[in-house]
Scaffold this motif. Structure first.
Motif, PDB file in Angstrom:
ATOM      1  N   ARG A 211       0.848  -1.134  -0.180  1.00 56.08           N
ATOM      2  CA  ARG A 211       0.123   0.158  -0.131  1.00 56.08           C
ATOM      3  C   ARG A 211       0.878   1.280  -0.210  1.00 56.08           C
ATOM      4  NH1 ARG A 211      -4.587   0.114   4.660  1.00 56.08           N
ATOM      5  NH2 ARG A 211      -2.524  -0.116   5.835  1.00 56.08           N
ATOM      6  N   GLN A 212       0.504   2.342  -0.611  1.00 57.18           N
ATOM      7  CA  GLN A 212       1.426   3.496  -0.775  1.00 57.18           C
ATOM      8  C   GLN A 212       0.242   4.660  -0.632  1.00 57.18           C
ATOM      9  OE1 GLN A 212       3.162   4.119  -4.638  1.00 57.18           O
ATOM     10  NE2 GLN A 212       4.900   5.084  -3.596  1.00 57.18           N
ATOM     11  N   PHE A 213       0.516   5.232   0.106  1.00 55.12           N
ATOM     12  CA  PHE A 213      -0.190   6.726   0.600  1.00 55.12           C
ATOM     13  C   PHE A 213       0.499   7.836  -0.273  1.00 55.12           C
ATOM     14  CE2 PHE A 213      -3.491   5.350   3.292  1.00 55.12           C
ATOM     15  CZ  PHE A 213      -2.925   4.255   4.092  1.00 55.12           C
TER      16      PHE A 213
ATOM     17  N   GLU B  59     -10.512   6.034   4.758  1.00 53.87           N
ATOM     18  CA  GLU B  59      -8.986   5.973   5.129  1.00 53.87           C
ATOM     19  C   GLU B  59      -8.465   4.687   4.466  1.00 53.87           C
ATOM     20  OE1 GLU B  59     -11.368   6.094   7.327  1.00 53.87           O
ATOM     21  OE2 GLU B  59     -11.331   4.769   8.972  1.00 53.87           O
TER      22      GLU B  59
ATOM     23  N   GLN C 175       4.692   8.919  -0.120  1.00 53.90           N
ATOM     24  CA  GLN C 175       5.065   8.113   1.028  1.00 53.90           C
ATOM     25  C   GLN C 175       5.529   6.821   0.041  1.00 53.90           C
ATOM     26  OE1 GLN C 175       3.018   6.946   4.518  1.00 53.90           O
ATOM     27  NE2 GLN C 175       2.022   9.231   4.682  1.00 53.90           N
TER      28      GLN C 175
ATOM     29  N   SER D 102      -6.259   4.643  -1.113  1.00 54.09           N
ATOM     30  CA  SER D 102      -4.619   4.558  -1.113  1.00 54.09           C
ATOM     31  C   SER D 102      -4.228   3.920  -2.622  1.00 54.09           C
ATOM     32  CB  SER D 102      -4.095   3.459   0.003  1.00 54.09           C
ATOM     33  OG  SER D 102      -2.631   3.700  -0.203  1.00 54.09           O
TER      34      SER D 102
END
Lengths: 115, 113
Positions: free
Chosen positions: A37-39, A87, A42, A90
Motif C-alpha cells: 500500500r502506498q499513501f 482511510e 510516501q 490508497s
C-alpha cells in the motif's frame, strides 16, 4: 522481463462496500505474491504475502479480516478490501518474484478511492 | 528490524548533470538490493538488481554500487535527461520469508531542461 498486471487500475466505491483487486503474473508462475500500500508522497509498505494454496501472512498492524487475500492459482492473487472506509483510499500495488535471480516485478497499481 | 533510508528526499538538477542517489540500510545481512523508478500514479519499474555478493551493476547510463559492510548503495545516473524525472526507490531483500522487500522513502528527481 516478466509482466505483472493489475485490475482495475482505478476504482471508486462508497464507504461500507467491498472492492476486489486482481494481480496476475502474465508470463510466469508465482507461488508467492506480495501486496503493498502506498499513501500519497510516501513509500511502499508491505501489507501481506500471498501464498498459492495456503493462507496469506500479514504484516503487523494489517487487519486480515479487512484485507482478504486469495491466491487461488499460480498466476492470480486477489485482494478484497471489505467494508471500505475513506482511510482505505490508497494506491495498492502487487509484486511477484520472477526469474532466476529473485528480481521483483511489480504491477501497475490500483488507485482506490472510498467516498 | 531492517530500516532503509534514502537521502536526499528530493533533488533538482539541470539537464546533463550527473545524478547521485543514496540508500542506506541498517541490517547488512541482505540477500539483494533493487533500485526502482516510479512515475507519478504508476507502478514500479525495476532498474537494477545487485546481489549481496556483487559490488556494482551497470545498465546504460545507470550504475549502482553496493557496500554491504557500511550498509550503503548508490545509484548514479550519468548525463541526466528530463525523461529521468521520477521518484527512485531502493529496496532491500533479506532473503527470508519469500523475498519480502523493505523500501526506502524514495528520492524525487526533477531534471530541468
Amino acid at each position: 522481463g516478466a509482466v505483472v498486471s493489475q485490475h482495475p487500475s482505478r476504482v471508486i466505491c462508497k464507504s461500507g462496500t467491498s472492492v476486489k483487486i486482481e494481480c496476475r503474473s502474465l508470463d510466469f508462475q508465482a507461488t508467492t505474491m506480495f501486496w503493498y500500500r502506498q499513501f500519497p508522497k510516501q513509500s511502499l509498505m508491505l501489507m501481506a504475502t500471498s501464498n498459492e494454496g495456503s493462507k496469506a501472512t500479514y504484516e503487523q498492524g494489517v487487519e486480515k479480516d479487512k484485507f482478504l487475500i486469495n491466491h487461488a492459482s499460480l498466476t492470480l492473487s486477489t485482494l478484497t478490501v471489505t467494508s471500505a472506509h475513506p482511510e482505505d483510499s490508497s494506491f495498492y500495488i502487487c509484486s511477484a518474484p520472477g526469474g532466476g535471480v529473485d528480481e521483483q516485478y511489480f504491477g501497475p497499481g490500483t488507485r482506490l478511492t472510498v467516498t | 528490524k531492517q530500516e532503509v533510508t534514502q537521502i536526499p528526499a528530493a533533488l533538482s538538477v539541470p539537464e546533463g548533470e550527473n545524478l547521485v542517489l543514496n540508500c542506506s540500510f541498517t541490517d547488512s545481512a541482505i540477500y539483494n538490493l533493487q533500485w526502482f523508478r516510479q512515475d507519478p500514479g504508476k507502478g514500479l519499474t525495476s532498474l537494477l538488481l545487485i546481489q549481496s555478493s556483487q559490488r556494482e551493476q551497470t545498465s546504460g547510463r545507470l550504475n549502482a554500487s553496493l557496500d554491504k559492510s557500511s550498509g550503503r548503495s548508490t545509484l548514479y545516473i550519468a548525463a541526466s535527461q528530463p525523461g529521468d524525472s521520477a521518484t527512485y526507490l531502493c529496496a532491500v531483500n533479506l532473503g527470508a520469508a519469500g523475498n519480502k522487500l523493505t523500501f526506502g522513502g524514495g528520492t524525487r528527481v526533477l531534471v530541468k531542461p
